[in-house]
Design a protein around this motif. Structure first.
Motif, PDB file in Angstrom:
ATOM      1  N   HIS A   1       0.833  -1.213   0.000  1.00  0.00           N
ATOM      2  CA  HIS A   1       0.000   0.000   0.000  1.00  0.00           C
ATOM      3  C   HIS A   1       0.868   1.264   0.000  1.00  0.00           C
ATOM      4  CE1 HIS A   1      -3.247  -2.837   0.701  1.00  0.00           C
ATOM      5  NE2 HIS A   1      -2.506  -3.351   1.665  1.00  0.00           N
TER       6      HIS A   1
ATOM      7  N   GLU B   1      -2.429   0.346   8.004  1.00  0.00           N
ATOM      8  CA  GLU B   1      -1.554  -0.703   7.489  1.00  0.00           C
ATOM      9  C   GLU B   1      -0.362  -0.159   6.710  1.00  0.00           C
ATOM     10  OE1 GLU B   1      -3.332  -3.511   4.813  1.00  0.00           O
ATOM     11  OE2 GLU B   1      -1.441  -4.576   4.565  1.00  0.00           O
TER      12      GLU B   1
ATOM     13  N   HIS C   1       2.561  -7.125   4.391  1.00  0.00           N
ATOM     14  CA  HIS C   1       1.165  -6.723   4.600  1.00  0.00           C
ATOM     15  C   HIS C   1       0.766  -7.105   6.015  1.00  0.00           C
ATOM     16  CE1 HIS C   1      -0.236  -5.560   0.525  1.00  0.00           C
ATOM     17  NE2 HIS C   1       0.808  -6.284   0.160  1.00  0.00           N
TER      18      HIS C   1
ATOM     19  N   ASN D   1      -2.651  -7.903   7.629  1.00  0.00           N
ATOM     20  CA  ASN D   1      -4.062  -8.071   7.278  1.00  0.00           C
ATOM     21  C   ASN D   1      -4.978  -7.765   8.452  1.00  0.00           C
ATOM     22  OD1 ASN D   1      -3.363  -8.710   4.704  1.00  0.00           O
ATOM     23  ND2 ASN D   1      -3.613 -10.916   4.953  1.00  0.00           N
TER      24      ASN D   1
ATOM     25  N   GLU E   1      -9.665  -8.514   3.239  1.00  0.00           N
ATOM     26  CA  GLU E   1      -8.936  -7.255   3.049  1.00  0.00           C
ATOM     27  C   GLU E   1      -9.365  -6.660   1.725  1.00  0.00           C
ATOM     28  OE1 GLU E   1      -4.417  -6.124   2.302  1.00  0.00           O
ATOM     29  OE2 GLU E   1      -4.905  -6.525   4.377  1.00  0.00           O
TER      30      GLU E   1
ATOM     31  N   SER F   1      -8.371  -4.678  -0.596  1.00  0.00           N
ATOM     32  CA  SER F   1      -7.352  -4.006  -1.392  1.00  0.00           C
ATOM     33  C   SER F   1      -6.786  -5.035  -2.351  1.00  0.00           C
ATOM     34  CB  SER F   1      -6.264  -3.442  -0.498  1.00  0.00           C
ATOM     35  OG  SER F   1      -5.630  -4.495   0.193  1.00  0.00           O
TER      36      SER F   1
ATOM     37  N   HIS G   1      -4.059  -7.359  -4.104  1.00  0.00           N
ATOM     38  CA  HIS G   1      -2.789  -8.027  -3.872  1.00  0.00           C
ATOM     39  C   HIS G   1      -2.395  -8.691  -5.171  1.00  0.00           C
ATOM     40  CE1 HIS G   1      -3.869  -7.564   0.393  1.00  0.00           C
ATOM     41  NE2 HIS G   1      -2.587  -7.498   0.539  1.00  0.00           N
TER      42      HIS G   1
HETATM   43 ZN   LIG Z   1      -2.278  -5.224   2.704  1.00  0.00          ZN
END
Ligand SMILES: [Zn+2]
Length: 97
Positions: free
Chosen positions: A12, A26, A83, A85, A90, A92, A94
């Motif tokens: 991220h 995160e 990451h 979690n 999650e 987002s 990956h």
């Molecule tokens: Zn993540």
């Protein structure tokens, strides 16, 4: 130790905060862990590069390009994508390389 090269990816960043809860974001924790790992590998004399060392927005394509640009696409390159979690789903992206 074998002659591995390490690429560290802090997940991220920038406009993409990743998961958050209990006052933890995160992207920030990923960056702290990644910068620590980067410094440690350097101290140990292991070839290492980091994908981002600041709070920076990186598109998935750019992230993959940076990974590939670090040491090339080779069996002696280890990519560590950090990451943290949320414990459930999650929300987002990956990616796999
Ligand atoms: Zn993540």
């Amino acid at each position: 130790m074998n002659d591995y090269k390490i690429v560290i990816d802090a997940g991220h960043g920038g406009d993409d905060p990743g998961a958050s809860g209990n006052g933890i974001i995160e992207k920030d924790l990923n960056l702290k862990i990644s910068n620590y790992m980067y410094d440690r590998f350097r101290e140990l004399g292991v070839p290492v590069k980091i994908i981002r060392s600041t709070d920076e927005t990186i598109s998935p394509t750019e992230r993959v390009n940076r990974v590939l640009d670090a040491f090339g696409n080779s069996n002696d390159v280890v990519v560590i994508s950090n990451h943290i979690n949320a414990g459930g789903a999650e929300f987002s992206y990956h990616y796999k390389i």
